[in-house]
Scaffold this motif. Structure first.
Motif, mmCIF file in Angstrom:
data_model
loop_
_atom_site.group_PDB
_atom_site.id
_atom_site.type_symbol
_atom_site.label_atom_id
_atom_site.label_comp_id
_atom_site.label_asym_id
_atom_site.label_seq_id
_atom_site.Cartn_x
_atom_site.Cartn_y
_atom_site.Cartn_z
ATOM 1 N N TYR A 170 0.816 -1.217 0.000
ATOM 2 C CA TYR A 170 0.000 0.000 0.000
ATOM 3 C C TYR A 170 0.844 1.259 0.000
ATOM 4 N N ASN A 220 -4.359 7.560 -8.248
ATOM 5 C CA ASN A 220 -5.397 6.532 -8.335
ATOM 6 C C ASN A 220 -5.835 6.307 -9.779
ATOM 7 N N HIS A 272 -1.834 10.939 3.992
ATOM 8 C CA HIS A 272 -3.223 11.289 3.671
ATOM 9 C C HIS A 272 -4.210 10.143 3.881
ATOM 10 N N ASP A 273 -3.737 8.898 3.877
ATOM 11 C CA ASP A 273 -4.674 7.784 4.030
ATOM 12 C C ASP A 273 -4.632 7.116 5.407
ATOM 13 N N HIS A 319 1.428 3.862 -2.834
ATOM 14 C CA HIS A 319 0.495 4.933 -3.187
ATOM 15 C C HIS A 319 0.833 6.257 -2.488
ATOM 16 N N ASP A 335 -3.594 12.762 -5.073
ATOM 17 C CA ASP A 335 -4.139 11.455 -4.676
ATOM 18 C C ASP A 335 -4.966 10.880 -5.824
HETATM 19 MN MN MN Z 1 -5.051 7.936 -1.366
#
Ligand code: MN
Length: 756
Positions: A66, A164, A93-94, A69, A160
Motif C-alpha cells: 500500500y 489513483n 493522507h490515508d 500509493h 491522490d
Molecule cells: Mn489515497
C-alpha cells in the motif's frame, strides 16, 4: 520510532528525491542544499516512516504494498514544488482513514499544519459524488473549494486522485467508469481552475481512456502512427530555429515539439466535426528563453525563418489571459507547407502554464520552510484572489462575477441530501431551511432532522459537507419558534404563509362577519355562492370567494375595497337584472305576463325603483316601508315581491331571484302620500282602558288603525296586535316613541319575519 525503518531494509524501491531527502536528514549538519525543503527533511522522512509502518501488511488491489500509493502522491507533490508539510500530508493522507491512527495523533506528531492538511483531505475523501448534471458537478466543485479552507488540501487531493487514476486499470469496470466520470466532472475542472494544467490534462486523458475506450485507442493509434514523420519534420524546423537563435545570441533554454493531449484532440474533433487528419496543429513547437525581451526577439526570428500566417499571432505576454497564462503564440507555414504552431515563453511563464497555482511555490522565497504557504490570512486572500482570477473556464462575465461571489469562502454552505445531491444554502442555515429548500411540504411537515446520521435539534446550524435527512410526519406543522432561527427568506416566507393558511377558518369567519354587516343578512349565503361575488373575488385577486373572505378576515384586503368592487359588479349587472338573470326559465312568457299585468309601476311616480315595468307587491311577512332597506324577489307568477332586507323568508331564496330595488325618493313628495300597512304588537299592563288610550293616541297622530286584537290572560300582561297604516320609517319611529311614553306600556315591537 525515529529511524527504525530507514535503518532496516525497505521493501519497495524509493524514488530518488526521497532517497536524497533521507540522506540529507541523516547528515543534516549544514551542507548547503539547493532545495530548501531538504532543510525540513526530517519532517518528510518522519512522515514517510510513520506511513510506512502503519500501512505495513496492507496491499493495493494491484498486489503492490500500500505504501507505494502515498509515496507516489508525495512524489507528485514534491514535483509540484509543495512544501514539506504538503509532502508529509501526501505520505499521511490515508492513515486516518485506513489505520487506527487518529487525527489528534497526527497533530501531536507532525504539528498543526500537517494535521490540518490531512484532516482536510480525509474529509474530502468521505464525500461520495453522485453527480448527474453539470450544475450538480459545479456545486460539488464549489463545495470542494468552500470545504477546503486551505487550497493546498485540494492540491493534495488532486495528487491522490491522479495516482489513483494512473493505477485504475486493476479496478472492476464499473468502478473504473464511476471514478473516471467523477474525475472528468470534478477533479479535472478543479485542476484547471487552479491552473495546474499538468494535472488537468493527465486526469482528462485518463478519464477519456476509461470512459470512451474505443475513441481513446483510435486517437492514440493515429498519434503514434504519425509521430515518426511528424517528429522528423519538427526536428528539421527545430534545428533551423536553434541555429538562428544562436546566431542572434538568444539563449534558448528549451525548444521542443509540444505534445497535445489526446482528450483535447478528441474534443477538437467533436467540436469542429473533423476527422483526425484534419486537425493540423498537432505540429507545434515550444521555445523557452530567459527574458521577456528575448521572447519578442525570438518571435522576430521565427517570423523571419518561416512565413507567418496572418491573424495567428497572439501576445499573451502583453495581455495575459485571466488565469495569468503568458506566452507568445504564432502560426507559420512549416517546412512541409503545413501550418506550424509556435509558442514562445520564459521558464517562469512555462511553470505557471504547467503548474498554475502550484508554480507560485516554486518562485516563492521561503526563508523558513516551516512558515509555509497560506499561513496568514493575507496569503489566504492572495490565494483566493488568484483562484478567482484564474477562473478562465467560465462562460461569461456574469457567471464569473457570480462565481467570485460564490467562491468567497464564507458565502455559502454546501450540504448533501441523503441521495447525494448538493444543496447550496446561506451560511447559518438550519435543517428547516434545508427542508424548505427541498420542498414546501417537506418543510411544513418537518418533524425532526438527522445530520450525518444523528438526530439534531432543528435549530442546529449546518456545516459544509453535512448529510441532512429530514423526517416528516403527516400531522406535524411549522412552529412559530422556527422563525427565530431559520436563515433563508424562502423558509421564513413559507412558515408565515402556513400560519396564514392554517388560521383560515378563523379568518374566513371573520371576513364573513364583516361583509355580512355591510351587505345584510338577507340572502347572504346565496349571495356568497353567486357569480357576482365570485367576480368580486377575482377583481380583488383571489381565486375564490372563500379566499376573499379569508383575506378580508386576515386584514390582507380592506372591507372598503371589497365593497367598492361589489358596487362595480352590481352596477354592471343592473341593466341586465330586470330582463334576464332574475327571471325564471319560462322568462319570455313570464316577462310578457308581467308587463301586461294591470298594476305595473311607471318610472317616475312609482314608489319603488328597480321594478320598472314589472308587477310588484309589498311582502306581507315583513311589511316594508319607505326608509327601510328593501330587496325584490322574483316570484313564480306573482311578479316581484318586495321584502325588507333581513326578512327571514328570504334566507332560502336563490340569489338569482333577488332584484336590487330601492324606494323612490321622488314618490315620497307626491301630493297624496302613500301609506303602507304595518303590524305592531304592544305589551301592556292589563288594565281597563289601555287599548282605548293607545287608539286615541294613534288617532291624534292621524294614523289609521285597520285592526286591533287584544289577548289577555290572568296574571299576565295584555298583548295587543295592531294593524296600522304608516307613511315611512320616521313616522313609525315617532309612533313607537309616543306609545312608549304612555304609562303601563311594557314593550312595543313590530311583527314580521325579521328581527328588529
Ligand atoms: Mn489515497
Amino acid at each position: 520510532m525515529s529511524t527504525i525503518v530507514l535503518n532496516s531494509s525497505v521493501d519497495i524501491p524509493l524514488p530518488d528525491w526521497l532517497k536524497k531527502c533521507i540522506t540529507h536528514s541523516k547528515t543534516s549538519n549544514g551542507n548547503a542544499e539547493s532545495d530548501r525543503r531538504f532543510n525540513d527533511a526530517n519532517l518528510i522522512c518522519r512522515a514517510f516512516e510513520f506511513a510506512y509502518q502503519l500501512h505495513q501488511g496492507q496491499y493495493r488491489k494491484s498486489g503492490e504494498p500500500y505504501i507505494c500509493h502515498p509515496v507516489a502522491v508525495a512524489g507528485l507533490l514534491y514535483d509540484l514544488g509543495g512544501s514539506p508539510a504538503m509532502i508529509a500530508a501526501g505520505f499521511l493522507h490515508d492513515v486516518v482513514e485506513d489505520t487506527d491512527i487518529t487525527i489528534e495523533q497526527i497533530g501531536e506528531l507532525f504539528g498543526a499544519e500537517v494535521r490540518q492538511l490531512v484532516e482536510g483531505v480525509t474529509k474530502l475523501s468521505k464525500i461520495n459524488f453522485k453527480s448527474k448534471t453539470e450544475s450538480q458537478a459545479e456545486n460539488f466543485r464549489r463545495m470542494f473549494l468552500a470545504m477546503a479552507q486551505d487550497i493546498r488540501v485540494i492540491v493534495v487531493k488532486l495528487a491522490d486522485r491522479l495516482h489513483n487514476m494512473r493505477t485504475l486499470q486493476v479496478m472492476p469496470d464499473e468502478k473504473r467508469r464511476r471514478i473516471a466520470q467523477e474525475t472528468r466532472d470534478i477533479f479535472a475542472p478543479l485542476a484547471n481552475r487552479l491552473g495546474i494544467w499538468h494535472f488537468k490534462w493527465e486526469l482528462e486523458d485518463l478519464s477519456f481512456k476509461y470512459l470512451e475506450p474505443d475513441a481513446f485507442r483510435q486517437i492514440q493509434q493515429h498519434v503514434s502512427e504519425k509521430r515518426t514523420s511528424r517528429e522528423e519534420k519538427l526536428a528539421k524546423a527545430t534545428a533551423t530555429l536553434r541555429d538562428r537563435l544562436q546566431q542572434a545570441s538568444i539563449k534558448c533554454l528549451d525548444i521542443s515539439g509540444r505534445p497535445k493531449h489526446l482528450y483535447s484532440i478528441y474534443q477538437k474533433m467533436q467540436r469542429q466535426q473533423k476527422e483526425f487528419h484534419e486537425i493540423y496543429d498537432l505540429a507545434a513547437l515550444r521555445i523557452i528563453v530567459e527574458t521577456n525581451e528575448e521572447c519578442y526577439r525570438a518571435l522576430a526570428i521565427v517570423h523571419d525563418a518561416f512565413r507567418p500566417i496572418p491573424g495567428r499571432f497572439k501576445d499573451y505576454i502583453g495581455l495575459p489571459k485571466p488565469n495569468r497564462y503568458q506566452s507568445l503564440h504564432t502560426g507559420v507555414i512549416g517546412l512541409t507547407g503545413r501550418p506550424l504552431e509556435v509558442q514562445i515563453r520564459t521558464m517562469e511563464m512555462h511553470h505557471i502554464a504547467e503548474y498554475g497555482i502550484a508554480a507560485h511555490w516554486k518562485y516563492k522565497e521561503t526563508g523558513n520552510s516551516n512558515n509555509s504557504h497560506l499561513s496568514t490570512t493575507d496569503e489566504k486572500f492572495t490565494w483566493l484572489r488568484q483562484l478567482l482570477e484564474w477562473q478562465s473556464d467560465l462562460k461569461d462575465a456574469q457567471e464569473y462575477l457570480d462565481s467570485v461571489k460564490d467562491n468567497l469562502f464564507e458565502d455559502d454552505v454546501y450540504v448533501f441530501t441523503p441521495k447525494g445531491d448538493v444543496i447550496p444554502l446561506s451560511p447559518g442555515s438550519t435543517s428547516i431551511d434545508f427542508a424548505y429548500h427541498i420542498h414546501t411540504e417537506v418543510g411544513n411537515h418537518c418533524a425532526g432532522a438527522k445530520v450525518n446520521g444523528r438526530m439534531v435539534p432543528l435549530s442546529t446550524r449546518l456545516q459544509n459537507g453535512d448529510i441532512v435527512e429530514i423526517m416528516t410526519q403527516k400531522n406535524s406543522h411549522p412552529s412559530l419558534d422556527w422563525l427565530n432561527f431559520v436563515r433563508t427568506s424562502a423558509a421564513k416566507y413559507r412558515i408565515k404563509q402556513w400560519y396564514k393558511r392554517s388560521r383560515r377558518e378563523e379568518n374566513v369567519a371573520r371576513g364573513r362577519e364583516l361583509l355580512e354587516k355591510e351587505l345584510g343578512k338577507t340572502g347572504f349565503d346565496s349571495l356568497l355562492k353567486s357569480d357576482a361575488m365570485q367576480s368580486v373575488a377575482e377583481k380583488c385577486n383571489y381565486h375564490s370567494v372563500e379566499d376573499l373572505l379569508a383575506g378580508l378576515g386576515y386584514g390582507e384586503i380592506t372591507l372598503n375595497l371589497v365593497l367598492n368592487r361589489w358596487r362595480e359588479v352590481v352596477k354592471a349587472q343592473q341593466p341586465l337584472a330586470v330582463v334576464q338573470p332574475f327571471l325564471p326559465k319560462e322568462s319570455a312568457a313570464a316577462n310578457k305576463a308581467l308587463r301586461d299585468a294591470p298594476a305595473t309601476s311607471r318610472a317616475s311616480d312609482s314608489p319603488i325603483v328597480g321594478v320598472e315595468g314589472l308587477v310588484y307587491h309589498l311582502a306581507g311577512c315583513c311589511t316594508p316601508i319607505p326608509g327601510e332597506p328593501i330587496i325584490g324577489v322574483v316570484t313564480r307568477g306573482k311578479g316581484i315581491s318586495i321584502h325588507r332586507q333581513g326578512c327571514h323568508n328570504l334566507e332560502c331564496v336563490e340569489y338569482e331571484r333577488l332584484v336590487p330595488v330601492g324606494w323612490n325618493p321622488a314618490a315620497e313628495h307626491s301630493s297624496r302620500p302613500h301609506t303602507y300597512p304595518v303590524n305592531i304588537q304592544i305589551e301592556a299592563l292589563d288594565r281597563v282602558g289601555v287599548l282605548k288610550d293607545i287608539l286615541s293616541r294613534l288617532s291624534d297622530q292621524g294614523i289609521n288603525v285597520r285592526y286591533a286584537q287584544v289577548k289577555t290572560a290572568i296574571g299576565q300582561p295584555a298583548l295587543m296586535d295592531l294593524g296600522i297604516d304608516i307613511r315611512d320609517r320616521p313616522q313609525l319611529e315617532q309612533v313607537f316613541v309616543q306609545i312608549k311614553k304612555m304609562s303601563d306600556i311594557l314593550n312595543i315591537r313590530r311583527i314580521g319575519q325579521i328581527d328588529e
